[in-house]
Motif scaffolding. Structure first.
Motif, PDB file in Angstrom:
ATOM      1  N   GLU A 111       0.815  -1.220   0.000  1.00 44.59           N
ATOM      2  CA  GLU A 111       0.000   0.000   0.000  1.00 44.59           C
ATOM      3  C   GLU A 111       0.846   1.267   0.000  1.00 44.59           C
ATOM      4  O   GLU A 111       0.449   2.278  -0.569  1.00 44.59           O
ATOM      5  CB  GLU A 111      -0.953   0.009   1.198  1.00 44.59           C
ATOM      6  CG  GLU A 111      -2.089  -0.980   1.065  1.00 44.59           C
ATOM      7  CD  GLU A 111      -3.075  -0.903   2.216  1.00 44.59           C
ATOM      8  OE1 GLU A 111      -2.879  -0.100   3.155  1.00 44.59           O
ATOM      9  OE2 GLU A 111      -4.059  -1.664   2.180  1.00 44.59           O
ATOM     10  N   ARG A 112       1.993   1.231   0.618  1.00 43.50           N
ATOM     11  CA  ARG A 112       2.884   2.403   0.650  1.00 43.50           C
ATOM     12  C   ARG A 112       3.774   2.488  -0.590  1.00 43.50           C
ATOM     13  O   ARG A 112       4.555   3.422  -0.736  1.00 43.50           O
ATOM     14  CB  ARG A 112       3.742   2.372   1.911  1.00 43.50           C
ATOM     15  CG  ARG A 112       2.958   2.629   3.192  1.00 43.50           C
ATOM     16  CD  ARG A 112       3.868   2.767   4.388  1.00 43.50           C
ATOM     17  NE  ARG A 112       4.656   1.583   4.672  1.00 43.50           N
ATOM     18  CZ  ARG A 112       4.239   0.524   5.382  1.00 43.50           C
ATOM     19  NH1 ARG A 112       3.011   0.507   5.889  1.00 43.50           N
ATOM     20  NH2 ARG A 112       5.038  -0.508   5.598  1.00 43.50           N
ATOM     21  N   GLY A 113       3.672   1.503  -1.483  1.00 46.95           N
ATOM     22  CA  GLY A 113       4.483   1.504  -2.693  1.00 46.95           C
ATOM     23  C   GLY A 113       5.938   1.189  -2.438  1.00 46.95           C
ATOM     24  O   GLY A 113       6.810   1.551  -3.226  1.00 46.95           O
ATOM     25  N   GLU A 114       6.217   0.492  -1.341  1.00 44.09           N
ATOM     26  CA  GLU A 114       7.595   0.182  -0.977  1.00 44.09           C
ATOM     27  C   GLU A 114       8.129  -1.058  -1.683  1.00 44.09           C
ATOM     28  O   GLU A 114       9.338  -1.214  -1.804  1.00 44.09           O
ATOM     29  CB  GLU A 114       7.704  -0.025   0.533  1.00 44.09           C
ATOM     30  CG  GLU A 114       7.424   1.215   1.328  1.00 44.09           C
ATOM     31  CD  GLU A 114       7.413   0.978   2.826  1.00 44.09           C
ATOM     32  OE1 GLU A 114       7.287   1.980   3.551  1.00 44.09           O
ATOM     33  OE2 GLU A 114       7.524  -0.173   3.287  1.00 44.09           O
ATOM     34  N   ILE A 115       7.230  -1.948  -2.103  1.00 42.91           N
ATOM     35  CA  ILE A 115       7.667  -3.187  -2.744  1.00 42.91           C
ATOM     36  C   ILE A 115       6.820  -3.478  -3.970  1.00 42.91           C
ATOM     37  O   ILE A 115       5.666  -3.067  -4.072  1.00 42.91           O
ATOM     38  CB  ILE A 115       7.594  -4.401  -1.787  1.00 42.91           C
ATOM     39  CG1 ILE A 115       6.171  -4.635  -1.286  1.00 42.91           C
ATOM     40  CG2 ILE A 115       8.575  -4.258  -0.645  1.00 42.91           C
ATOM     41  CD1 ILE A 115       5.969  -5.928  -0.511  1.00 42.91           C
ATOM     42  N   SER A 116       7.418  -4.197  -4.873  1.00 41.01           N
ATOM     43  CA  SER A 116       6.701  -4.759  -6.006  1.00 41.01           C
ATOM     44  C   SER A 116       6.226  -6.146  -5.559  1.00 41.01           C
ATOM     45  O   SER A 116       6.831  -6.756  -4.677  1.00 41.01           O
ATOM     46  CB  SER A 116       7.650  -4.879  -7.194  1.00 41.01           C
ATOM     47  OG  SER A 116       6.994  -5.416  -8.305  1.00 41.01           O
TER      48      SER A 116
END
Length: 77
Positions: free
Chosen positions: A49-54
């Motif tokens: 959700e935070r866009g930290e991982i693919s």
């Protein structure tokens, strides 16, 4: 190993994460509940959700099932 993402790729990850969060909240689920329903490890939904991982295609499938949406929803504008 994590590679360095371009600005465009970072934005794709953030946009995807917001879509997951919006769906989760609309379903009335906590991150922990979605992790359980999607059979994901602890904190994985938050990082997505935070866009930290693919994430993998399999995880996309599991998220779609848990959120009761077709997988193509994640890719529609």
């Amino acid at each position: 190993m994590r590679r360095n993402y371009t600005q465009e790729e970072v934005q794709i990850l953030k946009d995807f994460g917001l879509r997951v969060r919006d769906l989760r909240e609309a379903a009335g689920l906590s991150q922990a509940a979605l992790e359980t329903d999607a059979k994901m490890s602890k904190n994985q939904v938050g990082r997505i959700e935070r866009g930290e991982i693919s994430t993998s295609i399999v995880n996309l499938h599991l998220l779609a099932q848990a959120l009761d949406v077709p997988i193509k929803y994640f890719f529609e504008s």
